[in-house]
Scaffold this motif. Sequence first.
Motif: not given
Lengths: 90, 90
Positions: A38-39, A42-43, A45-46, A48, B17-18, B21, B24-25, B28
């Motif tokens: 899991i990045s 990602m989480w 930024l998500f 926010c 932003m969402t 996000s 990066p996932q 990865k």
Amino acid sequence: MPSTLSIDLLGAVAGVMTTLSFVPQVVKTLRTQQTRDISLSMWVLFCCGVGLWIVYGVLVPAWPVVAANIPTLILAGLILAVKIRNLRRE
Amino acid sequence: MPSTLSIDLLGAVAGVMTTLSFVPQVVKTLRTQQTRDISLSMWVLFCCGVGLWIVYGVLVPAWPVVAANIPTLILAGLILAVKIRNLRRE
């Protein structure tokens, strides 16, 4: 054109679906405590972004956006919390 | 009350932003090809829900919702595709 009620209903279904989608990830993450794949970015930024969606939904107003994003923020926050706690050993 | 333009701008920032996000996932997941800690149910439900958000955004109309969810669907679809391909060996 579909009525406002049917549009709101569609938004509600969309919201329930995207929000509920995080439940299996929360269950899996809490059960296994494994977050290597899991990045982190990602989480962060998500979470926010989802916070900003809530503000946007209040201002439009688009209540399905608000109603969907509040529980999403809680669920995504749980996943992020486990990921952060695991950072040292990953 | 904030103007329609500022609300749309806020929605745009939230959307960027969402949506970003997931980048990066995706990076990865594509790099490591490891998806063991990622929940299949989450990404299936999430992709369906995002598709419904797009329809909702078109009908309201709430263009930031549409604009944010189209690339989100593409990025989430990539993660789901790798997860599905890995299912046999997980």
